[in-house]
Scaffold this active site. Structure first.
Site, PDB file in Angstrom:
ATOM      1  N   CYS A   1       4.519   7.454  -6.931  1.00  0.00           N
ATOM      2  CA  CYS A   1       3.133   7.888  -6.689  1.00  0.00           C
ATOM      3  C   CYS A   1       2.863   8.390  -5.277  1.00  0.00           C
ATOM      4  O   CYS A   1       2.429   9.534  -5.103  1.00  0.00           O
ATOM      5  CB  CYS A   1       2.173   6.749  -7.001  1.00  0.00           C
ATOM      6  SG  CYS A   1       2.054   6.447  -8.761  1.00  0.00           S
TER       7      CYS A   1
HETATM    8  C1  UDX Z   1       1.107   3.012  -5.426  1.00  0.00           C
HETATM    9  C2  UDX Z   1      -0.305   2.518  -5.105  1.00  0.00           C
HETATM   10  O1  UDX Z   1      -0.220   1.338  -4.309  1.00  0.00           O
HETATM   11  C3  UDX Z   1      -1.084   2.233  -6.387  1.00  0.00           C
HETATM   12  O2  UDX Z   1      -2.412   1.852  -6.093  1.00  0.00           O
HETATM   13  C4  UDX Z   1      -1.085   3.501  -7.252  1.00  0.00           C
HETATM   14  O3  UDX Z   1      -1.754   3.262  -8.468  1.00  0.00           O
HETATM   15  C5  UDX Z   1       0.332   3.975  -7.501  1.00  0.00           C
HETATM   16  O4  UDX Z   1       1.026   4.148  -6.255  1.00  0.00           O
HETATM   17  P1  UDX Z   1       3.401   1.870  -6.199  1.00  0.00           P
HETATM   18  O5  UDX Z   1       3.978   3.248  -6.292  1.00  0.00           O
HETATM   19  O6  UDX Z   1       3.664   0.906  -7.298  1.00  0.00           O
HETATM   20  O7  UDX Z   1       1.796   1.950  -6.070  1.00  0.00           O
HETATM   21  O8  UDX Z   1       3.964   1.231  -4.856  1.00  0.00           O
HETATM   22  P2  UDX Z   1       3.360   0.582  -3.530  1.00  0.00           P
HETATM   23  O9  UDX Z   1       3.404  -0.872  -3.623  1.00  0.00           O
HETATM   24  O10 UDX Z   1       2.118   1.226  -3.121  1.00  0.00           O
HETATM   25  O11 UDX Z   1       4.521   1.006  -2.492  1.00  0.00           O
HETATM   26  C6  UDX Z   1       4.789   2.383  -2.218  1.00  0.00           C
HETATM   27  C7  UDX Z   1       5.855   2.504  -1.151  1.00  0.00           C
HETATM   28  O12 UDX Z   1       5.333   2.101   0.107  1.00  0.00           O
HETATM   29  C8  UDX Z   1       7.097   1.647  -1.382  1.00  0.00           C
HETATM   30  O13 UDX Z   1       8.221   2.392  -1.019  1.00  0.00           O
HETATM   31  C9  UDX Z   1       6.902   0.478  -0.444  1.00  0.00           C
HETATM   32  O14 UDX Z   1       8.106  -0.100  -0.028  1.00  0.00           O
HETATM   33  C10 UDX Z   1       6.197   1.160   0.727  1.00  0.00           C
HETATM   34  N1  UDX Z   1       5.388   0.237   1.532  1.00  0.00           N
HETATM   35  C11 UDX Z   1       4.292  -0.370   0.996  1.00  0.00           C
HETATM   36  C12 UDX Z   1       5.731   0.017   2.860  1.00  0.00           C
HETATM   37  O15 UDX Z   1       6.721   0.566   3.377  1.00  0.00           O
HETATM   38  N2  UDX Z   1       4.957  -0.820   3.589  1.00  0.00           N
HETATM   39  C13 UDX Z   1       3.865  -1.433   3.103  1.00  0.00           C
HETATM   40  O16 UDX Z   1       3.217  -2.171   3.860  1.00  0.00           O
HETATM   41  C14 UDX Z   1       3.520  -1.219   1.758  1.00  0.00           C
END
Ligand code: UDX
Length: 437
Positions: free
Chosen positions: A267
Site C-alpha cells: 500500500c
Molecule cells: C498500510 C497502512 O498502515 C494501512 O492503514 C492501509 O490500509 C494499508 O497500508 P500495511 O501495508 O499493512 O498498512 O503496512 P504498515 O504497517 O503501514 O507498514 C508499511 C511499511 O512501513 C512496512 O514496510 C513497515 O515496516 C514500515 N514501517 C511502519 C516503518 O518502517 N516504521 C514504522 O514506524 C511503521
C-alpha cells in the site's frame, strides 16, 4: 440482509470472515477458482494472524464462497474490495476494478432489490464519479442514487492486524450523496461498530482521505528515517530515544516512528506514487511527497553503502539477509525493501542466503535458485561474511554471539536496532545509532 464481497484479498477476505463469524449472511466472491476452493476448505491463501480461525467460524455459520459474480443479484449490500495496483509509470492501474464494475453492473441489472454498492478499493479522487458510476449505470441500465446506492468506503486495515482492524476500525468513512441508501449504510455501521466515528462526506473527499492517511504515515516514517541518518553521524546518538520522547507529545503521537530500512508493502509505496502522479496531473508539484519518496529510496542505498564500506567489493561475498516479508507477522513480500535489497546485491554479484519464518516460499517464487534459502537462522549464518537484519521478526531479537560465531566474518548490519542492547563480539552497525568512536 445478504452481503456480497467482491475480491477476496487481505481486505475482502478479512471482511468476509469477520462478518460471517458475526452471523451475517455473507457471500464472498473471487474470480480465482483455486483461491475460492482453498477458502471454502478453511485455508487462507496467505498468512494473516487470526484469519483462518475467523474464517472457520464463518464457514460454520454457512458462509458461502463463489467465483461467479452473478450471485450478487441476491445481495443487499455489495462491498467491492478488488486490487488497484500501479502501472509501469507508478500511476494507478484501474483495469481490474473497471472489469469488476462491468460484470457487477450486468449482474445487478436483473435484481429487484434496491442494492447498495460500497467501494473499498483505493482509487484516486474522481474515479467514483468519472469511471465507476458511469460503468455501473451503463451496464445495469439503472440510475445511481435512485435504483441503487453507490458509496465510497475506504479501508484502513493493516496487514498482520487485519482481523483486529476489521473488527475495531478507528473510523468509518462514507462518501456519496445523502440519500436513503446513505442512511441505511450509516445504520448498518452504527450497529456494527458502536462508538466508532462515522464521517459522511462526498466521493472525492472520501477517496482523498485514504491517500491522506497513507501519505501521512509514509511521511512520518521518512521523517524518522531522515533523523536516523543524522543520528548515525553523531557518536552515541539513539533514534529510538528521540522517537519515544517526541511521540509523547500528543501533537506528534508515538506510532509510525520506528526508523528502519524504509517503508514497503502493497500500500504505502503504491499509494505514494499514485498520489504524486495525481497531484502532478492536477498541476500541483508535490515537493514534500517527492522528498518522502526520495528519503525512502535513500534508506536502502545507505544499507548497501554501509555493506560495501565493511566488505569492499560485494562480488562473490556471502551475505545473509534475515527477513524478506515487508514487515513481521505476514508472508507478504510485495514491495518489500528486503526484496529490493536482494535484487541490488545480486546485481553486484553477491552470494545471498536468506531466512524468513513465513515468507521463504513467496521469496522463492521471485528468486528461484539465484539465492539460497534456510529454514533455520543458524544455518543461514553459517560461513556468511555479513548479515543484514531487515524484518523485525521477534525471533531475531534472540540472536547472540553463539549464532554469529558460525560466520566467517562477523559483520552485522541491523536495520531495526534489534540487537542494540547486547554485548556482541561482532562488527555491529545499526540504522539510527551513532557509532561510538
Ligand atoms: C498500510 C497502512 O498502515 C494501512 O492503514 C492501509 O490500509 C494499508 O497500508 P500495511 O501495508 O499493512 O498498512 O503496512 P504498515 O504497517 O503501514 O507498514 C508499511 C511499511 O512501513 C512496512 O514496510 C513497515 O515496516 C514500515 N514501517 C511502519 C516503518 O518502517 N516504521 C514504522 O514506524 C511503521
Amino acid at each position: 440482509m445478504k452481503i456480497g464481497i467482491v475480491g477476496l484479498g487481505f481486505v475482502g477476505l478479512s471482511l468476509t470472515s469477520v462478518l460471517a463469524s458475526k452471523k451475517f449472511n455473507v457471500i464472498g466472491i473471487d474470480v480465482d477458482k483455486e483461491k475460492c476452493r482453498s477458502i471454502l476448505n478453511g485455508v487462507s491463501p496467505f498468512f494473516e494472524p487470526d484469519l483462518e480461525k475467523t474464517l472457520k467460524k464463518g464457514l460454520k455459520n454457512k458462509l458461502q464462497i463463489a467465483s461467479d459474480i452473478s450471485v450478487v443479484q441476491d445481495c443487499d449490500l455489495i462491498f467491492v474490495t478488488v486490487g488497484t495496483p500501479q502501472n509501469k509509470t507508478g500511476a494507478i492501474d484501474l483495469s481490474i476494478i473497471k472489469n469488476a464494475m462491468l460484470s457487477l453492473g450486468k449482474s445487478i441489472r436483473k435484481s429487484k432489490k434496491q442494492q447498495i454498492i460500497l467501494i473499498k478499493s483505493t482509487v484516486v479522487p474522481g474515479t467514483m464519479k468519472d469511471i465507476i458510476l458511469p460503468i455501473l449505470e451503463k451496464n445495469s441500465k439503472k440510475k445511481a442514487g435512485r435504483d441503487f446506492g453507490l458509496i465510497s468506503n475506504p479501508e484502513f486495515l493493516q496487514e498482520s492486524t487485519a482481523i483486529k482492524d476489521t473488527k475495531f476500525p478507528h473510523a468509518v468513512v462514507l462518501g456519496g450523496y445523502r440519500t436513503k441508501f446513505m442512511k441505511k449504510v450509516k445504520n448498518f455501521f452504527t450497529k456494527l461498530h458502536p462508538n466508532v466515528p462515522i464521517i459522511i462526506t462526498n466521493h472525492q473527499t472520501a477517496e482523498m482521505i485514504k491517500y491522506a492517511n497513507n501519505s501521512f504515515l509514509a511521511t512520518k516514517i521518512s521523517f524518522i528515517n531522515q533523523l536516523s541518518s543524522i543520528c548515525q553521524k553523531i557518536p552515541g546518538a539513539n533514534v529510538d530515544d528521540i522517537a519515544k520522547t517526541i511521540g509523547l507529545d500528543a501533537r506528534i503521537g508515538g506510532l509510525f516512528l520506528n526508523a528502519g530500512p524504509g517503508y514497503g508493502g502493497s500500500c504505502l509505496p503504491k499509494d505514494m506514487k499514485a498520489l504524486i502522479k495525481f497531484a502532478k496531473m492536477t498541476g500541483v508539484e508535490p515537493a514534500l511527497l517527492n522528498a518522502v519518496e526520495e528519503v525512502n529510496t535513500k534508506q536502502l542505498d545507505q544499507i548497501i553503502s554501509i555493506t560495501k564500506k565493511r566488505l569492499g567489493s560485494l562480488s562473490g561475498k556471502r551475505i545473509t539477509v534475515l527477513g524478506t516479508a515487508f514487515k513481521p507477522n505476514t508472508d507478504d513480500i510485495r514491495d518489500s525493501i528486503a526484496i529490493e535489497l536482494i535484487k541490488k546485491l545480486l546485481r553486484k554479484k553477491a552470494k545471498i542466503t536468506i531466512h524468513d519464518p513465513k515468507a521463504l516460499e513467496n521469496t522463492r517464487k521471485i528468486f528461484g535458485n539465484k539465492i539460497n534459502y534456510s529454514r533455520l537462522v543458524g544455518d543461514a549464518l553459517s560461513k556468511s561474511q555479513c548479515v543484514i537484519l531487515m524484518t523485525q521478526w521477534k525471533q531475531y531479537e534472540k540472536l547472540g554471539n553463539n549464532e554469529f560465531k558460525r560466520m566467517t566474518k562477523k559483520i552485522v548490519i541491523d536495520g531495526r536496532r534489534m540487537l542494540s542492547g547486547k554485548q556482541l563480539d561482532v562488527d555491529y552497525f545499526a540504522i539510527g545509532l551513532g557509532k561510538e568512536k
